[in-house]
Design an enzyme around this catalytic site. Structure first.
Site, PDB file in Angstrom:
ATOM      1  N   VAL A   9       0.853  -1.190   0.000  1.00  0.00           N
ATOM      2  CA  VAL A   9       0.000   0.000   0.000  1.00  0.00           C
ATOM      3  C   VAL A   9       0.890   1.242   0.000  1.00  0.00           C
ATOM      4  CG1 VAL A   9      -1.988   1.142   1.075  1.00  0.00           C
ATOM      5  CG2 VAL A   9      -1.740  -1.337   1.232  1.00  0.00           C
ATOM      6  N   VAL A  12       0.731   3.844  -5.268  1.00  0.00           N
ATOM      7  CA  VAL A  12      -0.304   3.296  -6.151  1.00  0.00           C
ATOM      8  C   VAL A  12      -1.386   2.600  -5.345  1.00  0.00           C
ATOM      9  CG1 VAL A  12      -0.793   1.745  -8.080  1.00  0.00           C
ATOM     10  CG2 VAL A  12       1.338   3.064  -8.043  1.00  0.00           C
ATOM     11  N   VAL A  41      -2.106  -5.084   2.675  1.00  0.00           N
ATOM     12  CA  VAL A  41      -0.989  -5.776   3.324  1.00  0.00           C
ATOM     13  C   VAL A  41       0.265  -4.937   3.174  1.00  0.00           C
ATOM     14  CG1 VAL A  41       0.376  -7.873   3.440  1.00  0.00           C
ATOM     15  CG2 VAL A  41      -2.036  -7.990   2.747  1.00  0.00           C
ATOM     16  N   VAL A 125       2.283  -1.543 -17.879  1.00  0.00           N
ATOM     17  CA  VAL A 125       2.888  -0.888 -19.045  1.00  0.00           C
ATOM     18  C   VAL A 125       2.240   0.469 -19.267  1.00  0.00           C
ATOM     19  CG1 VAL A 125       3.401  -1.041 -21.514  1.00  0.00           C
ATOM     20  CG2 VAL A 125       3.265  -3.128 -20.133  1.00  0.00           C
ATOM     21  N   GLU A 183      15.207   7.860  -9.181  1.00  0.00           N
ATOM     22  CA  GLU A 183      15.619   7.316  -7.894  1.00  0.00           C
ATOM     23  C   GLU A 183      17.022   7.775  -7.534  1.00  0.00           C
ATOM     24  OE1 GLU A 183      13.567   5.096  -6.300  1.00  0.00           O
ATOM     25  OE2 GLU A 183      12.072   5.134  -7.905  1.00  0.00           O
ATOM     26  N   LYS A 198       8.752  -3.452 -20.033  1.00  0.00           N
ATOM     27  CA  LYS A 198       7.461  -3.146 -20.644  1.00  0.00           C
ATOM     28  C   LYS A 198       7.416  -3.589 -22.112  1.00  0.00           C
ATOM     29  CE  LYS A 198       7.131   0.719 -17.464  1.00  0.00           C
ATOM     30  NZ  LYS A 198       7.505   2.137 -17.259  1.00  0.00           N
TER      31      LYS A 198
END
EC number: 1.1.1.3
Lengths: 420, 420
Positions: A9, A12, A41, A125, A183, A198
Site C-alpha cells: 500500500v 499506487v 498488506v 505498461v 531514484e 514493458k
C-alpha cells in the site's frame, strides 16, 4: 460486492483504495457490483499512510481468506510477488498487478498457471494509458508491423529538458531526482531496463513470443551529450528512449535504446513525463496512445480498469493475447542483425586526410553517409557528426572497431540509432 | 468456427472479408477459433466486387440461417439497419456494426433489446482507433472531465490544408471530393453531423446519458475564411472541428463545432485525414488516442477486433458502459449555457468611434477581450478579429445581435469557439 485485497500500500496502492472510495458511485454503476477495498498488506504497520483501508502485515491470512475475491499485487520485486500471486491463483483468487518486472520474467508461466482465473496487468505498461487493452483487444485483426514506445517517464522528462532547454545530463538527472522523477540510484530507469520490461510484455501480446531482458539490446540515455542534441536540432530530430518492436516476415526485433526520431513524427511530440506508444498494424496503419506513464492516480486508474473488467465478465481475453500457440515459428533477431540508420559522433584530429580515412572505413563496411555536420571543438580537434543510410548493427560495430584500431578517432565513438 | 455474415459488402465489408482471409492465421490464434466470412448480402449482385465471399441479395435467408453466428451490419442508413439488427438479435445472433447513425438514434433501445447477446460497434467511432475499447474498458475508474475528438477525416483534411497551405475552403472541398475524402453532397461531413453521431456515442459511454443529434449544438466548417486562419496563425492556434463533451458536477455539455485549439496541444497535432480523441479523466489525467478514422482496412480492423472479442468471451462489457442506471441525475446543458472563450470576426467601417462602440457593447454583455487583431481590408473597411475571455453562449449571442442591430458591423459577425 467483490472484496479486494491490496498487497503493497504505497503510492499506487493508496490511490487504488482511495479512488475506489471516492469514485465508488460511477465505478459501481459501470461494474454492476461494488468493488470494496477490504484489506491492505504492508510490511510496516507503524508507517503513516494517507489511506482509509484496514491494514495487516499478515499476507498469508489474506491469501487464506476465502472471502477475498481479487488480489492486487503492488509489492515490487520479482520472486516474492511471483510466489504470492501463484498462491492467490491457486486459491482461485483473481490477480491484478502493476509489476512489469514480474511479467518480464514470468509472464508465460503465470499465463499457464492462471488458466481460467483472471490475471490482468494493464498498469504494468505505460501507467494510465490502456495500451494492453488496445493491443490485445483493439488491434487483433493486424499483424503488428512495429511498436515504438516511450515508456519511461524519467528518461523522457530528462531528454525533453536536454533537447528543449539545453540542460546537461548531470544537471537534469539531479533535478529529476529532486522532483522524485528519478531514484537515488537511477540506473533502472536511465539504463533502459524499466522500458525493456514493458517492451517484452508488448512483444508477447503482439507476436506470441517469449523473451527475457537478457535476450535483447538494452541501452540507456547516460551517454547523450550536447553535441548529439545539436545534431538533432540541425536535422530536425528529437531524441527519445524508445522500446522498439518490429516484425519482418518471421523475424522479430526487440530493442531498447535512445533514438533520433523525426520531429514531425507523432511519437516525437510526447514530452516530459508523459508516455506514448505508436503501434503500426498492417491493416489499421499507424495508431498512437498517449497519457501519463506513472503516478499514483494514473497507475491506479489502470488497476481499477482491470478490476471493473473482472467484475463485469471474469476472464476475458487470453492473458497474453493468444488462445493458441503462434510465436514458435518466429525468430528473435540477435543484436547483430538489427538494421537501421545510425548516428555516429566521431572526435577526430582536425587535419587533412581524416575525413578521407573515415569515409574509406565506412565504405569498406558497406556503410554510406546520408547527413554530416563537422564542428571544431578546440585543441585542433573536431567532431564529425554523421547519419548513415540503413546499415546493419554488425557493420556499424565493425566500422567503430576499425575507427578505434586505426586511431583515426581521438575518443571512443558514440553511436545512436535513428528511427525512421 | 464462427460463421460471419456481412450485410453490405462495400469498401469496409470487402476489407472485413479479405482481412479475415489474409490474416487468418494470426486472427485464429488470437481468437481461439476460426472466424469464417461465410456470406455477404448486397443489393446488386451484378456489381463487380474485389472480394472472395459468397454473395446473396436475400437478407432474410441469411437472418433465418441458424448456422450464422454473427452479423456484421455495414448497410448504411438508420431504420432499415435497425430492423435488420433487431431481427438478428431476436435470432440470438451477435451483431457487430460500424453504423454511427444507427447508434446516434437507437443505441439505448438496442442495448435493451440485445440483453445478453453481444452487440459491438468499435468501428462506428474513429475508424481503426480502439476508442470504444479505451473509454468503456480502459478508463472506468474515472469521472470523465472532458472529451475532445477530431472524428471526421473530411473536415480535418480540409482544415489542415487551409491552415498549413492557405488553400481556400471552396478549393479544398473540390480537392477532397476528387480524392474521395468528401461526398458529392458533403453536408453530412462538413456540417458536423457525422462527428455529432460519434460524439453522442462517446457521451453515453462516458456519462450514461442519452441524447439525440437534435439535442446538441452542431456547427460545421463551411464558414471558415482566410481571416480566421490568419488570426489562428497570429496567436498560435490551429483550427479543428471538434466533438466536445464536458462534465461539471452534474452538468454535461455535448457540442460539435470548429474550434481554435492551441498549437501546442496534442489534439492540435492531429492532421490530415487522421482522427484523434483526447479524453481527460479525473484520476488518469490526459490521454489521447490517434489513428486513421476511415478507410476500408482501418475500419475493418475495428470490426474484426469486435469479432475476436465475441469469439473469445461472448458478451463482455455492458454495451454502453453501464451495468446500472447512472445518468439520470445528470443534465444536458442547453446551447445557451455553453461557457467557453470566443473568437469574433467583425467587419466594420474603418473610422473613429467604431472600436469604442464594439467595446461598449461587449462590456454591456459582460464580455471582456483577451486578444485582438485589426486588419484593414480595403473599401474603408476593417476586420476586427478578437478573442474573448470565458463567456457564455447567451452573452455572445446577445452581443452579436446588438452589433447587428446598431449596424456597427457591415456584415454578419462570424464566431468560432476557442478551446483551452
Amino acid at each position: 460486492m467483490l472484496k479486494i485485497a491490496i498487497i503493497g500500500v504505497g503510492t499506487v496502492g493508496s490511490s487504488v483504495a482511495n479512488i475506489l472510495k471516492k469514485n465508488k458511485e460511477i465505478i459501481t454503476a459501470r461494474a454492476g457490483v461494488e468493488l470494496v477495498p477490504t484489506i491492505g498488506v504492508v510490511n510496516d504497520l507503524t508507517k503513516k499512510r494517507n489511506v482509509s483501508i484496514d491494514l495487516t502485515d499478515d499476507i498469508n491470512k489474506v491469501l487464506e481468506d476465502d472471502s477475498i475475491d481479487i488480489i492486487v499485487e503492488l509489492m515490487g520485486g520479482i520472486e516474492k510477488p511471483y510466489e504470492i500471486v501463484k498462491k492467490a491463483l491457486a486459491k482461485k483468487k483473481a490477480v491484478v498487478t502493476a509489476n512489469k518486472a514480474l511479467l518480464a520474467y514470468h509472464r508465460y508461466e503465470l499465463e499457464e498457471f492462471a488458466q481460467d482465473i483472471p490475471f490482468e496487468y494493464e498498469a504494468a505498461v505505460a501507467g494510465g494509458i490502456p495500451i494492453i487493452n488496445a493491443l490485445r483487444e483493439g488491434l487483433t485483426a493486424n499483424n503488428i508491423t512495429s511498436i515504438q514506445g516511450i515508456m519511461n517517464g524519467t528518461c523522457n522528462y530528462m531528454l525533453t529538458k536536454m533537447i528543449n532547454e539545453g540542460v546537461k545530463y548531470d544537471d537534469i538527472l539531479k533535478e529529476a531526482q529532486d522532483l522524485g522523477y528519478a531514484e537515488a540510484d537511477p540506473t533502472f530507469d536511465v539504463g533502459g531496463f524499466d522500458a525493456a520490461h514493458k517492451l517484452l510484455i508488448l512483444g508477447s501480446i503482439a507476436y506470441g513470443i517469449d523473451a527475457k531482458p537478457e535476450d535483447i539490446l538494452i541501452e540507456g540515455i547516460q551517454n547523450i551529450t550536447s553535441y548529439d542534441i545539436e545534431f538533432a536540432k540541425e536535422f530536425n530530430y528529437s531524441i527519445k528512449l524508445l522500446g522498439i518492436a518490429k516484425r519482418d516476415k518471421n523475424n522479430i526485433e526487440l530493442r531498447v535504446h535512445p533514438a533520433f526520431v523525426p520531429k514531425e513524427a507523432m511519437i516525437a511530440k510526447v514530452d516530459g513525463v508523459m508516455n506514448g506508444i505508436s503501434v503500426i498494424g498492417d491493416k489499421v496503419g499507424e495508431t498512437m496512445y498517449y497519457g501519463p506513464g506513472a503516478g499514483g492516480d494514473a497507475t491506479a486508474s489502470a488497476v481499477i480498469a482491470n478490476l471493473v473488467d473482472i467484475a463485469r465478465r471474469g476472464k476475458g481475453s487470453p492473458m497474453l493475447g493468444f488462445e493458441e500457440d503462434y510465436g514458435e515459428k518466429l525468430s528473435l533477431l540477435s543484436k547483430d542483425e538489427i538494421r537501421t540508420k545510425y548516428y555516429l559522433r566521431l572526435e577526430v584530429a582536425d587535419k587533412t586526410g581524416v575525413l578521407a580515412k573515415i569515409s574509406t572505413i565506412l565504405g569498406n563496411c558497406g556503410i554510406s553517409i546520408e547527413k554530416m555536420l563537422q564542428k571544431p571543438i578546440g585543441n585542433e580537434k573536431a567532431n564529425l557528426l554523421l547519419a548513415t543510410h540503413t546499415s546493419t548493427e554488425k557493420d556499424i560495430l565493425k566500422a567503430i572497431a576499425e575507427f578505434e584500431k586505426t586511431k583515426v578517432v581521438t575518443q571512443k565513438p558514440a553511436m545512436i540509432r535513428i528511427e525512421a
